[in-house]
Design a protein around this motif. Sequence first.
Motif, mmCIF file in Angstrom:
data_model
loop_
_atom_site.group_PDB
_atom_site.id
_atom_site.type_symbol
_atom_site.label_atom_id
_atom_site.label_comp_id
_atom_site.label_asym_id
_atom_site.label_seq_id
_atom_site.Cartn_x
_atom_site.Cartn_y
_atom_site.Cartn_z
ATOM 1 N N TYR A 1 -12.134 1.058 20.078
ATOM 2 C CA TYR A 1 -12.871 -0.143 20.420
ATOM 3 C C TYR A 1 -13.319 -0.055 21.863
ATOM 4 C CZ TYR A 1 -10.272 -1.075 16.232
ATOM 5 O OH TYR A 1 -9.746 -0.958 14.965
ATOM 6 N N ARG B 1 -2.571 -10.866 8.863
ATOM 7 C CA ARG B 1 -3.815 -10.157 8.525
ATOM 8 C C ARG B 1 -4.569 -9.709 9.758
ATOM 9 N NH1 ARG B 1 -4.712 -7.942 4.144
ATOM 10 N NH2 ARG B 1 -6.907 -8.458 4.167
ATOM 11 N N ASN B 2 -4.823 -10.653 10.659
ATOM 12 C CA ASN B 2 -5.563 -10.281 11.873
ATOM 13 C C ASN B 2 -5.484 -11.418 12.868
ATOM 14 O OD1 ASN B 2 -7.411 -12.196 10.842
ATOM 15 N ND2 ASN B 2 -9.116 -11.110 11.789
ATOM 16 N N PHE C 1 -15.996 2.699 3.995
ATOM 17 C CA PHE C 1 -15.203 1.600 4.541
ATOM 18 C C PHE C 1 -15.858 0.969 5.761
ATOM 19 C CE2 PHE C 1 -11.277 -0.556 5.581
ATOM 20 C CZ PHE C 1 -10.602 -0.618 4.383
ATOM 21 N N ARG D 1 0.764 -5.604 11.114
ATOM 22 C CA ARG D 1 0.845 -6.140 9.757
ATOM 23 C C ARG D 1 2.087 -7.001 9.580
ATOM 24 N NH1 ARG D 1 -2.719 -4.403 5.789
ATOM 25 N NH2 ARG D 1 -3.992 -2.601 6.346
ATOM 26 N N HIS E 1 -14.564 5.783 10.671
ATOM 27 C CA HIS E 1 -14.570 4.795 11.749
ATOM 28 C C HIS E 1 -15.223 5.338 13.018
ATOM 29 C CE1 HIS E 1 -13.387 1.749 14.692
ATOM 30 N NE2 HIS E 1 -13.313 0.945 13.661
ATOM 31 N N GLY F 1 -9.176 -5.122 14.318
ATOM 32 C CA GLY F 1 -9.639 -4.820 15.668
ATOM 33 C C GLY F 1 -8.840 -5.578 16.715
ATOM 34 N N ARG G 1 0.799 -1.207 0.000
ATOM 35 C CA ARG G 1 0.000 0.000 0.000
ATOM 36 C C ARG G 1 0.842 1.272 0.000
ATOM 37 N NH1 ARG G 1 -3.570 0.575 4.259
ATOM 38 N NH2 ARG G 1 -1.676 0.310 5.462
ATOM 39 N N ARG H 1 -12.762 -9.913 -3.691
ATOM 40 C CA ARG H 1 -12.566 -8.552 -4.191
ATOM 41 C C ARG H 1 -12.931 -8.402 -5.670
ATOM 42 N NH1 ARG H 1 -12.643 -6.585 0.456
ATOM 43 N NH2 ARG H 1 -10.831 -6.595 1.798
ATOM 44 N N ARG I 1 -21.263 1.626 11.713
ATOM 45 C CA ARG I 1 -21.434 1.295 13.129
ATOM 46 C C ARG I 1 -22.814 1.692 13.611
ATOM 47 N NH1 ARG I 1 -17.074 -1.096 13.662
ATOM 48 N NH2 ARG I 1 -15.765 -0.921 15.498
ATOM 49 N N SER J 1 -18.159 -4.275 15.347
ATOM 50 C CA SER J 1 -17.427 -5.397 14.760
ATOM 51 C C SER J 1 -17.001 -6.345 15.876
ATOM 52 C CB SER J 1 -16.182 -4.870 14.063
ATOM 53 O OG SER J 1 -15.361 -4.234 15.017
ATOM 54 N N LYS K 1 -8.464 -7.670 20.131
ATOM 55 C CA LYS K 1 -9.398 -8.669 20.654
ATOM 56 C C LYS K 1 -9.253 -8.756 22.174
ATOM 57 C CE LYS K 1 -10.868 -9.606 16.542
ATOM 58 N NZ LYS K 1 -10.082 -8.810 15.679
ATOM 59 N N HIS L 1 -3.089 -3.500 12.772
ATOM 60 C CA HIS L 1 -4.211 -3.539 11.827
ATOM 61 C C HIS L 1 -5.301 -4.473 12.344
ATOM 62 C CE1 HIS L 1 -6.198 -5.135 8.037
ATOM 63 N NE2 HIS L 1 -6.577 -3.878 8.113
ATOM 64 N N PHE M 1 -14.893 7.125 3.261
ATOM 65 C CA PHE M 1 -13.442 7.048 3.405
ATOM 66 C C PHE M 1 -12.693 7.009 2.061
ATOM 67 C CE2 PHE M 1 -9.668 4.295 4.054
ATOM 68 C CZ PHE M 1 -9.045 4.966 5.087
#
Length: 520
Positions: free
Chosen positions: A506, A209-210, A413, A184, A462, A169, A58, A341, A416, A519, A171, A167, A429
């Motif tokens: 969050y 990724r997450n 993007f 990331r 966001h 949320g 990116r 995508r 909520r 989320s 947890k 990157h 966004f």
Amino acid sequence: MKRLAFSLVLLTAAPAYAEPGAQDSQAQTLYQTKCASCHGAERLGGIGPALLPDNLGRLGKSGAEMTIREGRAATQMPSFKNEIDDAGIKALAAYVYSAPNVAAHWAQADIEASRVLTPAPAADKPKFSADPLNLFVVVEGGDHHVSILDGDKFEPIFRFKSRFALHGGPKFTPDGRYVFFSSRDGWVTKFDLWTLQVTAEIRAGINSRNIAISKDGKHIAVANYLPDTLVILSADDLEVEKIFEVADLNKHPSRVSAVYQAPTRDSFIAALKDAPEIWEISTDPHAPPVYSGLVHSNEKSMIEALPSAQGLFALRRIEISEPLDDFFFDPSYRDLLGANRDGGKAVVVNLTVGEEIATIPLPGMPHLGSGISWMRDGRRVMATPHLKEGKISVIDTTDWKVIAEIPTAGPGFFMRSHENSPYVWTDSFLSPTHKDEIQIIDKNSLKVVRSLKPAPGKTTAHVEFDRSGRHALVSVMEMDGALIVYDADTFEEIKRIPMSKPIGKYNVYNKITFSEGTSH
Ligand code: DHE
């Protein structure tokens, strides 16, 4: 040959990478003298992040050149403009976007060697007076920090340096005491919200990724792009519990796009980028046997031919017609909406039977991961923004029909709401002209009732509600950005808190109670 075995392997094919250029040897010499001490001899990262095309995608080559030339504010990355000439900077930027000579590997031993434990002193209550369940955890991407905010007074109570480029949320454990972050470049950080201390860190991948946390709060799953693994850690001390080398039934490896907790199923659900399968990994030690790969087959002989797995971390493969990498779950976690995508559609997969049960035409690249749901006229609807069109699609989850398309200021993007709020908040966004606009939609009439532009010209996106649903917090995502607190009923601004590019925020209570409008 496996593309990513747990050893050094010659790279055979990597379509996402540019081929190394002729100026490579100059760039390699420059890299080893100027960059390797922070970013690692093999570009796998160290003090600084990994410098591989998959990690830098990116930023872009011109962004990479700018960073080498000017340095990066508020990090340890210095400016090299007085040390490296323009041709050298260009060659270096091209080099970090070229294929590495060896496949990036990150074996169990590497993961384990990276683990750092810094246990917090015993505590039987938080070291602050704020409601520990109404804290906000705010990820500030500008200078890579995390702020902890009192959700009643809207005052920061603590701020600490995070890993580079968090990157997704964070947890939370079910009691709301501990929070886990992922970066990331593969780092997982455990933070104690009572003692306000990082207690453990581990690098579970090179490009991650997450993460997801299990229903009982005992396990953390890490989704990796590089290598093709899904790593399970103990939530207690981040020790490695299991590593899945991710590949389809024909042994073709796949990246893992994301992993989620399915609380009602007591499992992790993983989206695979390159394989037409959804993976479900049990987090129930007493889970009954599953037949991997053939959950929906009637062919008895085939079922018998495959081994079954049961108990903790048993893997169930749900075969689908094409890879899906962006998921929305209905609140019961019986049905999943998936998209990739490329397609202009969403596919509904019933997780109980493991079958695709509907296809919904959804042009404009839906961002299902940001979708939310609520009850309207006795029926549950879900709504999703689109990354390529300025609209919100609203879908009836009873018959999976699109019941409305709400025009917005531009491609958005995030979305909520809160069970106590009659409104949905969304952004534009990705709009080149309206990225500074937040729109508020009535959940019943499905009409936009208000547009806010709190920082004209600045990216604003966001939203997260507080525990009661009476306030909505919005990010001005700029280096000199801010968190803006709104009255969620009157839309009046209550407070503006300066922050360094606040990305996501969050609320502990909303997260641990799986609040309807947020989320998970
Ligand atoms: Fe995200 C969540 C994927 C780009 C900020 N993003 C997620 C999740 C996924 C995802 C799968 C859900 C993980 C979770 O929360 O556990 N994001 C992707 C992409 O594929 C994409 C489009 C391209 C990429 O670069 O990976 C992408 N994301 C971005 C950004 O450019 C954002 C705006 C800024 C950034 O920091 O990278 C961004 N993503 C976020 C945030 C969340 C997120 C703030 C958590 C949302 C939430 O409220 O829970």
